[in-house]
Design an enzyme around this catalytic site. Structure first.
Site, PDB file in Angstrom:
ATOM      1  CB  SER B 315      39.030  62.302  83.685  1.00 20.97           C
ATOM      2  OG  SER B 315      40.306  62.439  84.252  1.00 20.97           O
ATOM      3  CG  HIS B 401      43.000  66.441  82.965  1.00 23.67           C
ATOM      4  ND1 HIS B 401      43.692  66.420  84.159  1.00 23.67           N
ATOM      5  CD2 HIS B 401      41.737  66.032  83.270  1.00 23.67           C
ATOM      6  CE1 HIS B 401      42.883  66.009  85.137  1.00 23.67           C
ATOM      7  NE2 HIS B 401      41.698  65.774  84.621  1.00 23.67           N
TER       8      HIS B 401
END
Lengths: 464, 464, 464, 464
Positions: B315, B401
């Site tokens: 990410s 997340h």
């Protein structure tokens, strides 16, 4: 409701575990006694709270909700009632907070404040349990679960305002989810999966389907059957209609149901008769589909079969005979009618007539051209046109079609010679006519001023 | 939004006429000028009122709503704003009625009264326009229409409380309709219809898809792509994720996107890397799917490919470099770090470091083993673990997340060497690890106390 | 042919193992060297024999056949040729047995004997290898395997009578399996799976598809594309046609392919132009579909869009320019034509004309109203109507459409200004007209007496 | 065969007209009298010839073939026979041409000549009518038409060599079209379309399905049903098998068919019992599917339910009782057996035994532990193992399973107590065991040397 042996619930459980692996162990730990005794309530509250707070994240909360659903299914009737009452009473709105917000709202002076305050108040007025109700939707069968939950709740409501509130939450949720725009209109044929056809047999509410052979007859080439489905309940019809393609407006149900009758080519028929409409899900009471179903089927049929010129129902009048009997001696016959009954009824034609309402079938069979026919026909037309509950037609089927914009076209005696037909409708059936070009006007007149659209023949007959 | 030349809207119109034949004539009569001048408002109000009152019956009301929708689409940007403001201001709640009901509510003494009064108040707090918003759902493309309507509304809202209220009505409606239980999780492959693939190309927001060839590469046998769809928007992905099946946790994006890289057998991979997640519908901002998407994909992959042992993202950290730069001179380097920069930075290693943030690419290329690497790595770990907005991680991707229950596993320098990669993330990418057995606990700790789960390596690096 | 890395063959292998678990071990034991040296032949013969004798039962024989197929795919070009020659020479008919049976047949006296003897002889004349060829059909991809096998065989045949016999076995088998009655006619749109669209790009043989954007243009709402598929090759089109819906018969290809051209409503077009037909499978050469494709598409379009009145092609004339050049000095111009060329060609207009055939594009661009236009038009009409190979039109595209029953409607200069257009067709394109009511008669006249149907304009032009 | 009132044929006709618009008029002109009198033959021949010559092009020829098919369906049984005889006798091979080609073939000297001559001869040996037979495939229902045509032809064949040749043409064509590679293996469940389930009820040939309820029982979660379908006959199963998932090898059919028996979880069963296999299409006699069906189902089940360890049939022995009775007095009992019968049979145990074969049911009911049980068991084992027709097992069901590679595992008395069960199998049923690892060897031994695979128990019992 659910049978725990049914594959349906197996599928649900499998699906639960797909969503998130809390595992069977977790599920087992959560078991409560079928009667939901007081000692089990604290644990249950904890589990409900965990869902409402979204503990463990959304996905976990949905899994917990699924396990709560499973718990519900293990309860006996008494336990289920206690479960629902728990939801109704303990997970309602927070009255104190509402009152505080209402007070603030009343003190608002400027527009912006008012708007913010409105929103706050509105949010507080949504009972906390609605979060849980929505979470059930995480299951494949969650929608059906809620529909069936409401079907179980409805007979419990009575005067209990807490249960009524719970019911209204469910109704609001289901109305949003079962918006007609989300439903699929499907044609049902002999090629439809057997599991759906079996459901049609089970749900047919007007003229019982007696066998698979009878069902096949109702799906043959000059018949049509359409149902609405929800994408998450693909095997469960919500409502369905049966249509016969014929020549001329049908005047009795028996010819339509006769399995040995000749088959017509669909392109040779000039008339579509809607002879049965059945709602299938008790838990969806109050969510309206019938209106959309008929009109969409009319549209579909007229597109595909331009030879069809007339769209009419052949409908029962379930309120008619109960109404006549309730009238009793106050029932007025015309002079001419009294005369016609003289031969059989002697001096007291009125009494004779009232008695005959209890054995109409005999009268019909012994003399088809009975003097009763014109009298019942007149009374029936009068009933449909003039007898009201408030501004609505007294007969609920009649009200349904009139508020859809149909008109009363013809009444037919001896049209339904089944036991139910005699007992509810005095053997009568009505044709309600759906004319695309008049529907909107008819609807407006009826809902506006209560004016009933009918053929001149029916109007004349009603006048006697 | 809609292009009137697109077949999409043609389909909608065709569908409108299927629903009910008000006819094209009726449609034409209703046209207003694109700028929606004052002179057109009275007619528009009449048409909105006709929908809200259900004039002509439900079916007709939906048709009228569809024609209103069409009218909206003929407006220019100014006209659309006026249309939305009309809805926002004139079809809001009836404040007088609300106040009356609030007063009554505050006077309630017994429980039953309170409940009834709560229900009344709640009903009155739902703005009248929501009826109209729901009616749009009668169209095949009505759901997409509303989603796009909200996408147009959002940038207008600003401080306008009326528009904000309208937006909240839309959000509530869409949240109910787009409940994750109604969505379909579909795998996207090279056998998916081109119209959907084209939409992926359009909506990819993290690592742009540069060609159909690039797309095909991302759908090859050791790649996976999953998207959520709504049954009424079957060609429009709502959110999608791209996954690479590899051996070992990937430490840069370029290897994954390299079309000429070797293909792995899916059954030989031990690791699934989630390297891109894109939301597709601006009008669904605030409706959460990402959480469900990742976890359901993890579940699906681990079922089908038991060889996969590790599920991790790769990410970006879009907040990192802006944060560093904003720190400016207050940024603290360790003594060791300052020493390592001496050769290049001379006496003022801090200034040198800040300057180097503007040409990181050069530094990376000239000496891959740059002294910058350990410094940036340490700062990045520190940023992710310790820099907050309130109790949330400062970086929004990181927050997403962590609140899903993932942990920070590793940071990788030079992992995204695209222009965007340097400018936002200083070339860094993070691996967030999804471990089924820890997700719930991680989620609870993070949402509860703000505690961040991370590997010991990252924790050590953050300490410097 | 097959790329062993492709998922296609993976699927095949997985499927093989589904059919019967001889197992990978068995497969591995069977490997031969890529060049199929002599030393590998005995083993190969044993394996073929095991299939032909159905050893281990039908299911096992099919598995062995699949493994043989896999073996074939491991061979290099030389090895494949040796494999095919083995089949062609060693697994042909048993000549001795045939001769014996033929002798018996000639001695038959009564009818019944003759019939039995015919059947025996027929059976013996079917080469043994056809059993093996059929067994490949056990694989999911077995049909495609055989189609591709034939595509590899065809260029090897030449004068080799054994390979020719093998090819005829394959053709007979494929003709039976690809009978048009088993094929699905599918419309191709932008909603078709990308893998099929990619194949269209690959197989387009007339006007190359240059990009996905170009392809999307060819599938927009006023275009149509239809293809035949076999149920066992669902991603592989067999033949496809591209159609433009326009007003008036199109006179050049560039307007049709122009991505920026205006889009017409399909219901406003009066004319369907078939502007490209491509066969996709080299291995199906000799299996006729084109005839069925065009006529079924004409039928489908005229059913769905009754506004279409004219069905015409816009076709190249690939034999025209090669023919003209081959004529060389024997080419005759009319006096008038020679005069018209005087200005440019001086004294030798014939030579000038022949030279100009090598730079037609220049001539066209410099003066669109070139004197070449009437000359080429006349020559082209003459070529199409009068130049033959035996009784067939010399141009193969022309022969195809004439034998389908179309007529030559118009020739258009400058209609195809691509490099290929100039080099093959001298920039000309023809419109062949399909009139349902004349097709049968036209077909009969052409196949019977060679008579060519054409418009009076073309007939006149051909006469000069 | 076809009922002209059935929608099936309506569909076919609609499809015919889709293919090509020869029009209804044309169709009507072609009508012949139902008995096909001599006067109608010349017209019929002309129409057949037009098809064979492909007059009007391929598409027209297929339309003509369709109309010929329709004509056939209008004929009465006598007319149909005349039609088939016409095809058989007048459209057979051209004997003169064959003889000429055979003569040439016998004179060939070099290989190439031989090959060409072989091909010529082969082509001439294919009767002309096969072109027509293939053309029927142009119809949607054309494949079913041919299957049914053959079903009508088969009982007519007898000793007629011309009809036999026609039958062989049909068999060759159908064998190619119904190659197992083209068939779809589908699981049948309660979600299967009713029209297919109705066909299962109709075609079940072993244990009659007595009602829809019975059928539903056979499709419940611990049962399986699989059928082969052809893509062009999607509602017509070709062959189907019914399987029960149980624990331990089932020893009687009644427990399996008992609707009230407990349901097992599929994942808890260790054994799959194949208790019924039915061929559905009389016209496909001689096209083998059963072998593939069983093995593919074994494969599918063992993949999906790894808990299944044993795959066995529960099969009737239709040849057993007829065989015993035919033995009559030559039937030998052992001394021990004779002794066991003494009590009931007195001095003549053999005669008593023979008599008891006529009322086995009584014997079974009166004393389940009858002395008959061991005797019948011994005789049955002996029958299955040792009684042959040539090298094949005498019992046809036994031969089918042995040639598939199964072994005889166990015989069970009183296993089928239906009337048919007593009359054919003396109440006995056999378990044939399918062990993947032994199937190939068993098949080879049986088809090679006639050796029968069996359990040691059965072998011992057979020795007595």
């Amino acid at each position: 409701m659910f049978d725990r042996d049914e594959p349906l619930w197996d599928r649900t459980l499998r699906r639960i575990r797909q969503i998130w692996p809390l595992g069977e162990q977790a599920a087992r730990k959560n078991l409560v006694a079928p009667s939901l005794p007081d000692s089990d309530l604290p644990g249950l509250r904890r589990r409900i709270d965990a869902c409402l707070e979204g503990r463990g994240g959304d996905v976990s909360a949905r899994t917990r909700a699924a396990l709560l659903g499973e718990t519900y299914l293990t309860l006996d009737p008494g336990g289920r009632r206690r479960f629902l009452e728990l939801l109704a009473r303990e997970y309602d709105v927070d009255d104190e907070a509402v009152e505080k917000a209402a007070t603030i709202r009343l003190q608002c002076t400027d527009e912006e404040e008012r708007r913010r305050s409105n929103r706050d108040l509105r949010r507080l007025l949504e009972p906390r349990r609605t979060i849980l109700l929505r979470q059930f939707n995480g299951l494949q069968e969650g929608v059906k679960f809620l529909v069936d939950l409401r079907a179980e709740l409805l007979p419990m409501v009575g005067d209990d305002s807490a249960l009524r509130s719970l019911d209204q939450d469910l109704l609001a949720l289901l109305s949003s989810w079962f918006d007609v725009g989300f439903l699929d209109l499907q044609r049902i044929t002999w090629e439809t999966p057997a599991i759906i056809l079996e459901n049609l047999i089970k749900y047919e509410a007007v003229h019982a389907i007696t066998s698979w052979r009878d069902l096949k007859h109702r799906l043959r080439q000059d018949r049509r059957c359409f149902a609405y489905f929800h994408p998450r309940m693909p095997r469960e019809p919500l409502i369905f209609v049966e249509v016969a393609l014929v020549n001329g407006i049908a005047d009795n149900i028996h010819d339509l149901l006769d399995e040995s009758g000749p088959t017509l080519s669909p392109t040779a028929a000039d008339c579509a008769i809607f002879y049965s409409i059945s709602n299938c899900q008790a838990g969806l009471a109050g969510v309206p589909f019938g209106n959309f179903l008929i009109k969409n089927v009319v549209k579909d049929l007229s597109d595909k079969l331009p030879n069809l010129k007339t769209f009419s129902t052949l409908s029962p009048i379930p309120g008619f005979l109960p109404y006549l009997r309730a009238q009793g001696e106050t029932l007025q016959l015309t002079e001419k009618e009294e005369r016609s009954l003289k031969e059989q009824g002697g001096d007291k034609p009125g009494e004779f007539f009232l008695r005959s309402l209890y054995n109409l079938e005999e009268h019909f069979q012994s003399e088809p051209q009975s003097p009763l026919k014109p009298i019942l026909t007149r009374l029936c037309c009068d009933y449909l046109l003039n007898v009201k509950r408030g501004r609505q037609a007294h007969d609920r089927v009649c009200h349904f079609h009139l508020s859809n914009g149909a008109r009363i076209e013809r009444v037919n005696w001896g049209a339904d010679r089944s036991a139910k037909g005699w007992q509810q409708s005095a053997g009568m059936m009505v044709n309600y006519l759906y004319q695309l070009s008049h529907i909107e006007k008819n609807h407006e007149s009826y809902t506006g001023s209560g004016e009933v659209a009918c053929s001149t023949a029916v109007a004349r007959l009603a006048r006697g």
